[in-house]
Design an enzyme around this catalytic site. Sequence first.
Site, PDB file in Angstrom:
ATOM      1  CB  THR A 219      58.623  49.733 -52.661  1.00  0.00           C
ATOM      2  OG1 THR A 219      59.707  50.610 -52.922  1.00  0.00           O
ATOM      3  CG2 THR A 219      58.113  49.139 -53.948  1.00  0.00           C
ATOM      4  NE  ARG A 247      68.480  53.318 -56.786  1.00  0.00           N
ATOM      5  CZ  ARG A 247      67.467  52.674 -56.196  1.00  0.00           C
ATOM      6  NH1 ARG A 247      66.271  53.199 -56.198  1.00  0.00           N
ATOM      7  NH2 ARG A 247      67.661  51.521 -55.593  1.00  0.00           N
ATOM      8  N   GLY A 249      65.749  51.889 -59.431  1.00  0.00           N
ATOM      9  CA  GLY A 249      65.922  50.653 -58.663  1.00  0.00           C
ATOM     10  C   GLY A 249      65.290  49.486 -59.405  1.00  0.00           C
ATOM     11  CG  ASP A 250      63.868  46.286 -57.009  1.00  0.00           C
ATOM     12  OD1 ASP A 250      64.063  47.374 -56.419  1.00  0.00           O
ATOM     13  OD2 ASP A 250      63.113  45.414 -56.567  1.00  0.00           O
ATOM     14  CB  THR A 270      59.658  45.928 -51.183  1.00  0.00           C
ATOM     15  OG1 THR A 270      60.115  47.120 -50.539  1.00  0.00           O
ATOM     16  CG2 THR A 270      59.315  44.885 -50.133  1.00  0.00           C
ATOM     17  N   GLY A 271      62.931  46.282 -51.483  1.00  0.00           N
ATOM     18  CA  GLY A 271      64.218  46.164 -50.804  1.00  0.00           C
ATOM     19  C   GLY A 271      65.262  47.013 -51.492  1.00  0.00           C
ATOM     20  N   GLY A 273      67.228  47.995 -54.097  1.00  0.00           N
ATOM     21  CA  GLY A 273      67.026  47.682 -55.501  1.00  0.00           C
ATOM     22  C   GLY A 273      68.239  47.221 -56.280  1.00  0.00           C
TER      23      GLY A 273
HETATM   24  N1  ASP Z   1      63.225  48.564 -54.300  1.00  0.00           N
HETATM   25  C1  ASP Z   1      63.062  49.978 -54.226  1.00  0.00           C
HETATM   26  C2  ASP Z   1      64.229  50.631 -54.923  1.00  0.00           C
HETATM   27  O1  ASP Z   1      65.342  50.188 -54.773  1.00  0.00           O
HETATM   28  C3  ASP Z   1      62.972  50.499 -52.840  1.00  0.00           C
HETATM   29  C4  ASP Z   1      61.976  49.815 -51.958  1.00  0.00           C
HETATM   30  O2  ASP Z   1      61.639  48.663 -52.182  1.00  0.00           O
HETATM   31  O3  ASP Z   1      61.508  50.454 -51.005  1.00  0.00           O
HETATM   32  O4  ASP Z   1      64.049  51.636 -55.564  1.00  0.00           O
END
Ligand code: ASP
Length: 352
Positions: A219, A247, A249-250, A270-271, A273
């Site tokens: 991300t 789905r 994410g965050d 980022t992470g 989510g």
């Molecule tokens: N946070 C993002 C998600 O969960 C993924 C990412 O940060 O790479 O969709």
Amino acid sequence: MMHMKQIYLFPTGFLCLVALLFSCEQAPQSTDNKADMQQRPSYAIAIHGGAGTITRASMTPEKEAAYRTALDSALLIGETVLRQGGTALDAVEKTIVYLEDCPLFNAGRGAVFTHEGRNELDASIMSGSNQKAGAVGSVMIVKNPIRLARAVMDQSEHVFLTGRGAEQFATEHNIETVDPKWFYTEQRWKTLQEMLEEEKMKGKTGSLEPATRDYKFGTVGCVAMDQQGHLAAGTSTGGMTNKRWNRLGDSPVIGAGTYASDDACAVSCTGHGEFFIRYAVAHDVWALMSYKGLSLADAADFVVNKKLVEKGGEGGLIAVDKNGNIALPFNSEGMYRGYAKPGERKILIYKE
Ligand code: ASP
């Protein structure tokens, strides 16, 4: 330089003290942070290109150079806007547009694939001066989802649009659309095929399971403080490989993946989510600063390295506060990241 080291390289004694303070599950009280008291720079900007299992061992010199060049170019775009007196919002949007167009990152072109082999894109942006925000989820034909998020913020009475409705809004507001093939990259397609194969072996479908794989979140995000002292944050992503059922994410969720308020800080995450949504990560950093008086460094460190670690949420964030301090904590092995302010500039990948 000294300034960033204060954020990153806490002496061991200080870390122990922090660990003690945190041991009762309570956020610590305000600490005196010299970094916060230094004079405010005229502007400050930070970017990320995702966190995850990013190690020196897994990198070739060519790959590392490509990432460093891309991060450097992205940073320069935002820096130039800010140096010329442009707004934090414009710096964030333009920087993210560049990262979305770069196939190295999981946003725009280069986004990961869903279980069905599609690219579904999410993005959000927030203005710290007036708490306005725009977000889009699951769009498949919008070349730069961050532009659409900005248009939702500026040209609608809404905050969050998704799917076909969001795409219709894009066409009605002259936001560039493309054939979904635009987003295809061979590497991301290969990763999906590997994941599907793994699932077949396990007899299970639709699993995101980042922790069990050599997972690299990709991300992108940007936070900035402009010469007027206004803050902004933005985040854009393809989500997680093999996601299903639309789905989200965050990243497009205000308060989870993105948050900005001029009274304290701007944050982009980022992470994994699901964890960032459950623990309202971006807003949590703001809340610790705002309600508890924590410094940016302490608030961001508590959320990423204490709270998320305890809950099992992998990832990191970038943040800038109203005084131009920057924090870039992550609890994964690496995070593509960079920051700049007058006289200071760095691109980083690993833990250093
Ligand atoms: N946070 C993002 C998600 O969960 C993924 C990412 O940060 O790479 O969709």
